[in-house]
Design a protein around this motif. Structure first.
Motif, PDB file in Angstrom:
ATOM      1  N   MET A 152       0.798  -1.258  -0.155  1.00 51.76           N
ATOM      2  CA  MET A 152       0.004  -0.188  -0.052  1.00 51.76           C
ATOM      3  C   MET A 152       0.842   1.185   0.206  1.00 51.76           C
ATOM      4  O   MET A 152       0.613   2.377  -0.794  1.00 51.76           O
ATOM      5  N   HIS A 153       1.882   1.073   0.828  1.00 50.21           N
ATOM      6  CA  HIS A 153       2.914   2.522   1.100  1.00 50.21           C
ATOM      7  C   HIS A 153       3.512   2.681  -0.225  1.00 50.21           C
ATOM      8  O   HIS A 153       3.596   3.950  -0.748  1.00 50.21           O
ATOM      9  N   ARG A 154       3.949   1.633  -1.121  1.00 53.09           N
ATOM     10  CA  ARG A 154       4.581   1.697  -2.384  1.00 53.09           C
ATOM     11  C   ARG A 154       3.652   2.166  -3.342  1.00 53.09           C
ATOM     12  O   ARG A 154       3.886   2.936  -4.494  1.00 53.09           O
ATOM     13  N   ALA A 155       2.319   1.753  -3.349  1.00 46.12           N
ATOM     14  CA  ALA A 155       1.253   2.043  -4.357  1.00 46.12           C
ATOM     15  C   ALA A 155       0.947   3.646  -4.416  1.00 46.12           C
ATOM     16  O   ALA A 155       0.680   4.254  -5.209  1.00 46.12           O
ATOM     17  N   ALA A 156       0.504   4.050  -3.066  1.00 48.89           N
ATOM     18  CA  ALA A 156      -0.167   5.192  -2.829  1.00 48.89           C
ATOM     19  C   ALA A 156       0.315   6.368  -3.489  1.00 48.89           C
ATOM     20  O   ALA A 156      -0.357   7.068  -4.008  1.00 48.89           O
ATOM     21  N   PRO A 157       1.537   6.809  -3.602  1.00 48.15           N
ATOM     22  CA  PRO A 157       1.952   7.941  -4.246  1.00 48.15           C
ATOM     23  C   PRO A 157       2.077   7.992  -5.660  1.00 48.15           C
ATOM     24  O   PRO A 157       1.950   8.864  -6.262  1.00 48.15           O
ATOM     25  N   ALA A 178      -7.660   4.017   2.400  1.00 46.70           N
ATOM     26  CA  ALA A 178      -6.385   4.674   2.957  1.00 46.70           C
ATOM     27  C   ALA A 178      -5.339   5.066   1.847  1.00 46.70           C
ATOM     28  O   ALA A 178      -4.468   6.025   2.163  1.00 46.70           O
ATOM     29  N   ILE A 179      -5.546   4.220   0.775  1.00 44.00           N
ATOM     30  CA  ILE A 179      -4.470   4.571  -0.350  1.00 44.00           C
ATOM     31  C   ILE A 179      -4.835   5.795  -0.949  1.00 44.00           C
ATOM     32  O   ILE A 179      -3.794   6.790  -1.047  1.00 44.00           O
ATOM     33  N   HIS A 180      -6.057   6.134  -1.004  1.00 41.16           N
ATOM     34  CA  HIS A 180      -6.354   7.405  -1.530  1.00 41.16           C
ATOM     35  C   HIS A 180      -5.901   8.678  -0.649  1.00 41.16           C
ATOM     36  O   HIS A 180      -5.589   9.508  -1.286  1.00 41.16           O
ATOM     37  N   GLU A 181      -6.260   8.351   0.535  1.00 43.76           N
ATOM     38  CA  GLU A 181      -5.729   9.645   1.597  1.00 43.76           C
ATOM     39  C   GLU A 181      -4.158   9.768   1.509  1.00 43.76           C
ATOM     40  O   GLU A 181      -3.763  10.794   2.135  1.00 43.76           O
ATOM     41  N   ALA A 182      -3.438   8.692   1.144  1.00 43.43           N
ATOM     42  CA  ALA A 182      -1.928   8.856   1.150  1.00 43.43           C
ATOM     43  C   ALA A 182      -1.524   9.188  -0.068  1.00 43.43           C
ATOM     44  O   ALA A 182      -0.388   9.366  -0.350  1.00 43.43           O
ATOM     45  N   SER A 183      -2.568   9.418  -1.145  1.00 44.47           N
ATOM     46  CA  SER A 183      -1.931   9.910  -2.539  1.00 44.47           C
ATOM     47  C   SER A 183      -1.942  11.413  -2.707  1.00 44.47           C
ATOM     48  O   SER A 183      -2.329  12.135  -1.952  1.00 44.47           O
TER      49      SER A 183
END
Length: 445
Positions: A152-157, A178-183
């Motif tokens: 998730m951490h790798r995909a988010a940005p 969560a992925i959206h909010e970290a993007s």
């Protein structure tokens, strides 16, 4: 300016300044795990105490007496030493704010002779999930959960299309959120679309919108969900249920970045990041001719498997605490050891959603501040029988049932008593006392 030689005569004073180019906490380690230099970001968060006396990284970050790989975790330093390459691992670190998830990156640093002499460690805290009970975030710290969190951490940005793969109830929409909010699109909308059960005509109208008068009942213009997701994230849940005829139109949207409302000839530009989710085996559907291969490749640029609850049982105490705090009916209530032991024996085919339902139902049944094993009776009735359960028709005291269960897990558990107590959700002292009672009872027979 001449670059300081870190390998000659110890660590040059300028080395700390070199680390300050990193905005994240960073430390320089020797190959024996000792912290040699810290940067400003590290000292701002942790202070300078950890570096005093050249303490080792595993002592500071984890409180371990041995390196991570000897404590059952991946050790990025060892991996970098072995490969000579950059390594990234998701860990749980001790911080001034408690235990937190940290993306640890290690980089090799050569000495004057070109051989590996030091390791640069960069730490990036992630807010995608919590390693402590949380009212609004995913919680977990087991290895399967950390592997998912790392992806998730790798995909988010990135803007890559993410495909979430997991059983029903594993929290796919929460992961997508969560992925959206970290993007980079966090300020834009998060638009979920439930694909299961939508007919072809309804799916097209929901996704692309329609013009006034496009069909009977279209009394006004309707903005579709693709348009609503402009600047944000479009989440297609249960994408495996999309009808074949609509898969063609979805593929065209993804390939061209454009769409038309139903009843319109005007082409509109789409602007969203795509996250899809399914509990189905899409590869098997492709083989059976039920899902387009070209669409599968479009939506699965970055697949992320979500672990089932039975694969992350170490997270059960944390999940129980978090869910009890979120349920209004369970506020202030706790599980007894017997109730927790009963939960540990469940298979949870419905995963976290099932666990939440069980806790909510039990909290309504429980009259006091404790949820006990009898409060789970309805759920236990649907679980497969185990050696600890009495034969049909036999009623035994709950204390005896607990003793049977503890005697078996104590004999079979591969770890030490401290680890077993942690799995059972009780203190080591309580476990010791209960086991002593079991041994005492047997000695009296």
């Amino acid at each position: 300016m001449k670059k300081p030689d870190l390998a000659a005569g110890g660590i040059a004073p300028e080395a700390a300044a070199l680390l300050d180019v990193y905005q994240e906490p960073a430390v320089l380690l020797d190959l024996d795990y000792r912290i040699l230099v810290t940067n400003v970001a590290y000292r701002r968060i942790f202070g300078d105490t950890p570096a005093t006396g050249h303490r080792r990284c595993f002592q500071v970050s984890h409180g371990y007496d041995v390196p991570c790989d000897q404590a059952g975790e991946e050790c990025p330093l060892r991996a970098t030493v072995a490969s000579g390459q950059v390594t990234r691992v998701m860990h749980v670190h001790h911080t001034p704010h408690g235990e937190e998830h940290v993306d640890v990156e290690t980089r090799p640093v050569a000495g004057a002779d070109g051989s590996l002499r030091y390791i640069l460690e960069i730490m990036r805290h992630t807010r995608l999930a919590s390693a402590q009970p949380s009212a609004d975030r995913m919680v977990g710290r087991s290895p399967p959960f950390l592997r998912m969190l790392d992806l998730m951490h790798r995909a988010a940005p990135s803007e890559a299309a993410v495909l979430l793969l997991g059983e029903t109830g594993t929290g796919k929409e929460m992961v997508a959120q969560a992925i959206h909010e970290a993007s980079a699109r966090a300020d834009g909308p998060f638009v979920p679309v439930e694909c299961a059960g939508l007919t072809e005509s309804l799916f097209e109208s929901e996704l692309f919108g329609h013009e006034k008068g496009a069909f009977t009942g279209a009394l006004s213009l309707k903005t579709g969900l693709v348009e609503s997701a402009r600047g944000g994230t479009l989440f297609l849940d249960e994408v495996g249920d999309i009808p074949m005829s609509m898969q063609v139109k979805l593929l065209r949207l993804l390939e061209t970045g454009r769409f038309r409302r139903v009843g319109s000839t005007a082409s509109l530009e789409a602007d969203f990041r795509l996250i899809c989710a399914t509990h189905r085996d899409l590869k098997a559907q492709v083989a059976a001719g039920e899902f387009r291969l070209d669409l599968y490749f479009r939506i699965s640029v970055f697949p992320i498997p979500l672990p089932a609850l039975r694969e992350r049982r170490d997270d059960l105490p944390l999940l129980v605490q978090a869910l009890l705090s979120r349920l209004r009916s369970a506020r202030g209530k706790q599980l007894t050891p017997a109730a927790f032991a009963a939960l540990q024996g469940m298979d949870f085919p419905g995963n976290i959603r099932e666990l939440r339902n069980i806790l909510e139902r039990a909290s309504l049944v429980a009259d006091g501040d404790e949820i006990d094993a009898p409060d789970l009776a309805l759920d236990l009735a649907f679980q497969p029988a185990t050696d600890e359960c009495p034969p049909n028709g036999e009623v035994v005291p709950l204390a005896e049932l607990e003793q049977r269960y503890l005697a078996r897990v104590a004999a079979d558990f591969p770890g030490d008593r401290e680890a077993l107590a942690r799995r059972l959700g009780i203190s080591e002292r309580t476990l010791y006392r209960k086991l002593q009672r079991i041994h005492g009872d047997r000695a009296d027979r």
